[in-house]
Design a protein around this motif. Structure first.
Motif, PDB file in Angstrom:
ATOM      1  N   SER A 239       0.783  -1.047   0.009  1.00  0.00           N
ATOM      2  CA  SER A 239      -0.063  -0.037  -0.072  1.00  0.00           C
ATOM      3  C   SER A 239       0.736   1.321  -0.034  1.00  0.00           C
ATOM      4  CB  SER A 239      -0.958   0.114   1.255  1.00  0.00           C
ATOM      5  OG  SER A 239      -1.637   1.168   1.176  1.00  0.00           O
TER       6      SER A 239
ATOM      7  N   LYS B 177      -3.629   2.477  -5.285  1.00  0.00           N
ATOM      8  CA  LYS B 177      -2.474   2.621  -4.168  1.00  0.00           C
ATOM      9  C   LYS B 177      -2.556   1.468  -3.382  1.00  0.00           C
ATOM     10  CE  LYS B 177      -2.983   7.575  -3.414  1.00  0.00           C
ATOM     11  NZ  LYS B 177      -3.384   8.749  -2.354  1.00  0.00           N
ATOM     12  N   THR B 178      -3.236   0.311  -3.393  1.00  0.00           N
ATOM     13  CA  THR B 178      -3.147  -0.862  -2.789  1.00  0.00           C
ATOM     14  C   THR B 178      -3.041  -1.841  -3.666  1.00  0.00           C
ATOM     15  OG1 THR B 178      -3.975   0.266  -0.779  1.00  0.00           O
ATOM     16  CG2 THR B 178      -3.906  -2.164  -0.860  1.00  0.00           C
TER      17      THR B 178
ATOM     18  N   GLU C  43      -1.017   4.240   0.906  1.00  0.00           N
ATOM     19  CA  GLU C  43      -1.824   5.003   1.530  1.00  0.00           C
ATOM     20  C   GLU C  43      -1.282   5.698   2.480  1.00  0.00           C
ATOM     21  OE1 GLU C  43      -4.729   5.960   0.577  1.00  0.00           O
ATOM     22  OE2 GLU C  43      -5.551   4.556  -0.851  1.00  0.00           O
TER      23      GLU C  43
END
Length: 227
Positions: free
Chosen positions: A123, A144-145, A125
């Protein structure tokens, strides 16, 4: 209007001057790896170099064939920070591993080809405990993941855009393998990159430079500014 032309010009320039670093074609040798505040060793059984941090220090890794790119990691105890597998990939061996690229022009896109390395998905994030995913850049496209590894690693492209001359991309969960970096071409058309760039606006407030993109305010270093 001048700002729109300026950012569009940056996008076109980035497209024309793309730099590609494909780790699947780089036969990286021991002499190509420079490590500070850490150690490197070659794992004969697995065919890759292991980079570890010195306890309490920030290990720094650079690769001769990939200029202006630095990999860093800090931990209070010694841990494996990175894996470099010649003709294959560079691996961030867990969370809080940083990829920093310097010497960029604002508006340049950077595309990474990444795949989760294990059963915990990678990730980018932001995380209260693991840090900020993106510094000096903003997200453009991709996930983003990434999904956890199941069988072979599955690589996918993620693209960010520089809003500062130096950017840092941190994995905040899982770790990932990286097999390609493309600087200056995010894998999208000029029109799409220009459209993204046009959303970034520089403003001066109380003598400070800020960048506003998609309604979010960042300082000159690319960090989000609390409203």
């Amino acid at each position: 209007m001048k700002k729109l032309f300026f950012f569009a010009a940056l996008a076109v320039s980035a497209m024309l001057n793309a730099q590609t670093y494909d780790f699947t074609t780089l036969d990286i040798q021991d002499a190509d790896l420079t490590v500070a505040d850490g150690t490197k060793s070659f794992n004969d059984a697995k065919g890759y170099y292991e980079i570890k941090n010195t306890a309490g220090a920030t290990v720094s890794l650079t690769i001769a064939q990939v200029p202006n790119v630095t990999f860093t990691y800090k931990n209070s105890s010694e841990k494996k920070a990175f894996v470099v597998k010649p003709l294959n990939y560079v691996q961030m061996d867990g969370d809080q591993r940083d990829l920093t690229i310097s010497g960029l022009t604002v508006g340049t896109t950077i595309t990474l080809s990444v795949a989760s390395k294990g059963t915990t998905g990678n990730s980018f994030e932001d995380s209260e405990s693991k840090g900020t995913g993106l510094t000096g850049c903003v997200w453009v496209s991709g996930n983003k993941t990434q999904a956890p590894k199941s069988g072979e690693m599955v690589f996918e492209e993620v693209t960010v855009q520089a809003i500062a001359s130096t950017i840092t991309i941190r994995t905040t969960a899982g770790g990932y393998a990286l097999n390609k970096i493309v600087i200056g071409n995010g894998g999208t058309g000029v029109e799409n990159v220009a459209a993204q760039a046009q959303k970034a606006v520089k403003v001066i407030e109380n003598g400070q430079l800020y960048i506003i993109k998609n309604g979010v305010k960042y300082n000159a270093l690319g960090a989000k500014v609390a409203e």
